[in-house]
Design a protein around this motif. Structure first.
Motif, PDB file in Angstrom:
ATOM      1  N   SER A  81      -7.517  19.003 -68.516  1.00 23.75           N
ATOM      2  CA  SER A  81      -8.228  17.730 -68.419  1.00 23.75           C
ATOM      3  C   SER A  81      -9.111  17.479 -69.645  1.00 23.75           C
ATOM      4  N   ALA A  82      -8.784  18.098 -70.769  1.00 23.92           N
ATOM      5  CA  ALA A  82      -9.628  18.015 -71.975  1.00 23.92           C
ATOM      6  C   ALA A  82      -9.893  16.575 -72.387  1.00 23.92           C
ATOM      7  N   ARG A  83      -8.856  15.768 -72.456  1.00 23.57           N
ATOM      8  CA  ARG A  83      -9.018  14.385 -72.920  1.00 23.57           C
ATOM      9  C   ARG A  83      -9.949  13.611 -71.991  1.00 23.57           C
ATOM     10  N   VAL A  84      -9.775  13.804 -70.691  1.00 30.42           N
ATOM     11  CA  VAL A  84     -10.628  13.116 -69.718  1.00 30.42           C
ATOM     12  C   VAL A  84     -12.059  13.642 -69.819  1.00 30.42           C
ATOM     13  N   GLY A  85     -12.226  14.948 -69.887  1.00 31.90           N
ATOM     14  CA  GLY A  85     -13.554  15.535 -69.996  1.00 31.90           C
ATOM     15  C   GLY A  85     -14.289  15.069 -71.238  1.00 31.90           C
ATOM     16  N   GLN A  86     -13.581  14.989 -72.336  1.00 30.08           N
ATOM     17  CA  GLN A  86     -14.192  14.520 -73.586  1.00 30.08           C
ATOM     18  C   GLN A  86     -14.601  13.054 -73.477  1.00 30.08           C
ATOM     19  N   ALA A  87     -13.730  12.233 -72.873  1.00 31.16           N
ATOM     20  CA  ALA A  87     -14.043  10.806 -72.719  1.00 31.16           C
ATOM     21  C   ALA A  87     -15.259  10.609 -71.817  1.00 31.16           C
ATOM     22  N   VAL A  88     -15.333  11.369 -70.745  1.00 32.81           N
ATOM     23  CA  VAL A  88     -16.464  11.243 -69.820  1.00 32.81           C
ATOM     24  C   VAL A  88     -17.754  11.674 -70.512  1.00 32.81           C
ATOM     25  N   GLN A  89     -17.724  12.797 -71.185  1.00 31.30           N
ATOM     26  CA  GLN A  89     -18.934  13.266 -71.862  1.00 31.30           C
ATOM     27  C   GLN A  89     -19.378  12.283 -72.951  1.00 31.30           C
ATOM     28  N   ALA A  90     -18.429  11.737 -73.698  1.00 28.73           N
ATOM     29  CA  ALA A  90     -18.770  10.761 -74.739  1.00 28.73           C
ATOM     30  C   ALA A  90     -19.398   9.505 -74.128  1.00 28.73           C
ATOM     31  N   ALA A  91     -18.863   9.053 -73.002  1.00 23.15           N
ATOM     32  CA  ALA A  91     -19.421   7.875 -72.329  1.00 23.15           C
ATOM     33  C   ALA A  91     -20.826   8.161 -71.805  1.00 23.15           C
ATOM     34  N   TRP A  92     -21.028   9.362 -71.292  1.00 22.42           N
ATOM     35  CA  TRP A  92     -22.350   9.750 -70.786  1.00 22.42           C
ATOM     36  C   TRP A  92     -23.381   9.665 -71.916  1.00 22.42           C
ATOM     37  N   VAL A  93     -23.003  10.159 -73.084  1.00 22.89           N
ATOM     38  CA  VAL A  93     -23.920  10.130 -74.227  1.00 22.89           C
ATOM     39  C   VAL A  93     -24.113   8.702 -74.723  1.00 22.89           C
ATOM     40  N   LYS A  94     -23.016   7.973 -74.867  1.00 25.19           N
ATOM     41  CA  LYS A  94     -23.082   6.605 -75.381  1.00 25.19           C
ATOM     42  C   LYS A  94     -23.989   5.722 -74.535  1.00 25.19           C
ATOM     43  N   LEU A  95     -23.893   5.869 -73.219  1.00 26.33           N
ATOM     44  CA  LEU A  95     -24.677   5.015 -72.318  1.00 26.33           C
ATOM     45  C   LEU A  95     -25.972   5.674 -71.855  1.00 26.33           C
ATOM     46  N   ASP A  96     -26.288   6.827 -72.426  1.00 26.11           N
ATOM     47  CA  ASP A  96     -27.553   7.503 -72.127  1.00 26.11           C
ATOM     48  C   ASP A  96     -27.747   7.645 -70.617  1.00 26.11           C
ATOM     49  N   VAL A  97     -26.738   8.216 -69.958  1.00 30.82           N
ATOM     50  CA  VAL A  97     -26.744   8.302 -68.496  1.00 30.82           C
ATOM     51  C   VAL A  97     -27.843   9.221 -67.967  1.00 30.82           C
ATOM     52  N   ALA A  98     -27.970  10.383 -68.548  1.00 31.50           N
ATOM     53  CA  ALA A  98     -28.880  11.388 -67.987  1.00 31.50           C
ATOM     54  C   ALA A  98     -30.340  10.976 -68.137  1.00 31.50           C
ATOM     55  N   GLN A  99     -31.082  11.219 -67.098  1.00 36.53           N
ATOM     56  CA  GLN A  99     -32.523  11.028 -67.180  1.00 36.53           C
ATOM     57  C   GLN A  99     -33.124  12.433 -67.130  1.00 36.53           C
ATOM     58  N   CYS A 100     -33.303  13.040 -65.978  1.00 38.02           N
ATOM     59  CA  CYS A 100     -33.769  14.423 -65.964  1.00 38.02           C
ATOM     60  C   CYS A 100     -32.601  15.359 -66.290  1.00 38.02           C
ATOM     61  N   GLY A 101     -31.388  14.944 -65.927  1.00 42.27           N
ATOM     62  CA  GLY A 101     -30.179  15.686 -66.286  1.00 42.27           C
ATOM     63  C   GLY A 101     -29.734  16.741 -65.303  1.00 42.27           C
ATOM     64  N   TYR A 102     -30.539  17.059 -64.308  1.00 38.84           N
ATOM     65  CA  TYR A 102     -30.220  18.182 -63.430  1.00 38.84           C
ATOM     66  C   TYR A 102     -28.877  18.013 -62.713  1.00 38.84           C
ATOM     67  N   CYS A 103     -28.582  16.833 -62.246  1.00 35.52           N
ATOM     68  CA  CYS A 103     -27.359  16.603 -61.466  1.00 35.52           C
ATOM     69  C   CYS A 103     -26.140  16.316 -62.338  1.00 35.52           C
ATOM     70  N   GLN A 104     -26.339  16.156 -63.618  1.00 36.83           N
ATOM     71  CA  GLN A 104     -25.285  15.603 -64.468  1.00 36.83           C
ATOM     72  C   GLN A 104     -24.029  16.456 -64.581  1.00 36.83           C
ATOM     73  N   SER A 105     -24.144  17.775 -64.540  1.00 30.42           N
ATOM     74  CA  SER A 105     -22.916  18.575 -64.611  1.00 30.42           C
ATOM     75  C   SER A 105     -22.040  18.293 -63.398  1.00 30.42           C
ATOM     76  N   GLY A 106     -22.638  18.192 -62.223  1.00 30.19           N
ATOM     77  CA  GLY A 106     -21.872  17.856 -61.024  1.00 30.19           C
ATOM     78  C   GLY A 106     -21.317  16.447 -61.073  1.00 30.19           C
ATOM     79  N   GLN A 107     -22.107  15.512 -61.589  1.00 30.46           N
ATOM     80  CA  GLN A 107     -21.650  14.128 -61.723  1.00 30.46           C
ATOM     81  C   GLN A 107     -20.434  14.072 -62.658  1.00 30.46           C
ATOM     82  N   ILE A 108     -20.530  14.752 -63.792  1.00 32.69           N
ATOM     83  CA  ILE A 108     -19.432  14.750 -64.763  1.00 32.69           C
ATOM     84  C   ILE A 108     -18.183  15.389 -64.179  1.00 32.69           C
ATOM     85  N   MET A 109     -18.336  16.493 -63.472  1.00 32.70           N
ATOM     86  CA  MET A 109     -17.163  17.162 -62.880  1.00 32.70           C
ATOM     87  C   MET A 109     -16.474  16.243 -61.870  1.00 32.70           C
TER      88      MET A 109
END
Length: 155
Positions: A81-109
């Motif tokens: 799932s490399a391509r999907v994982g990379q796209a999701v992580q890039a979108a997370w950074v681009k849109l500054d999704v994380a605030q505290c960030g604690y839940c973000q690994s689960g959200q991304i998965m």
């Protein structure tokens, strides 16, 4: 001793068969990207992939993993799932999704599982797929936007 496949590597772990996968990942293998949230499978912070399916690692005993493949946030941008994982992580950074960030690994998965199966999710699809992931900072609007952004990048 139990043999499990973690992030494409066969690992030998010395854990009681009833030990939750979460604690094997964090305490024995030092893969701390997977977070402990509630311990009851309700918040999604501990989400990993088992054979590509989003799974709550706090509820999964290490003995239940067997020969299946476990992927953690540390390797979500590699492998099948490399391509999907990379796209999701890039979108997370681009849109500054994380605030505290604690839940973000689960959200991304969970988002990677969704986009691996559905490259054009509707808001309803996203809400259904992400419904078990809780964000205390309430970045749900940005999470949904990032999933749409990642889907656009994958198109």
């Amino acid at each position: 001793m139990t043999q499990i496949s973690i992030n494409g590597v066969q690992r030998q772990v010395d854990a009681d068969p009833d030990t939750p996968l979460l604690w094997v990942l964090r305490d024995e293998l030092q893969l701390t990207g997977t977070k402990y949230g509630c311990g009851a499978g309700l918040c999604g912070a501990c989400t990993v992939h088992i054979d590509g399916q989003a799974t709550r690692s706090c509820l999964t005993p290490v003995s239940a993993v067997g020969a299946r493949k476990v992927t953690t946030i540390e390797a979500v941008d590699q492998g099948q799932s490399a391509r999907v994982g990379q796209a999701v992580q890039a979108a997370w950074v681009k849109l500054d999704v994380a605030q505290c960030g604690y839940c973000q690994s689960g959200q991304i998965m969970s988002a990677v599982t969704l986009l691996s199966r559905n490259r054009k999710p509707t808001d309803a699809d996203i809400d259904a797929a992400m419904g078990g992931n809780i964000c205390r900072c309430a970045t749900y609007v940005r999470i949904r936007a990032a999933i749409h952004e990642a889907a656009k990048a994958l198109a």
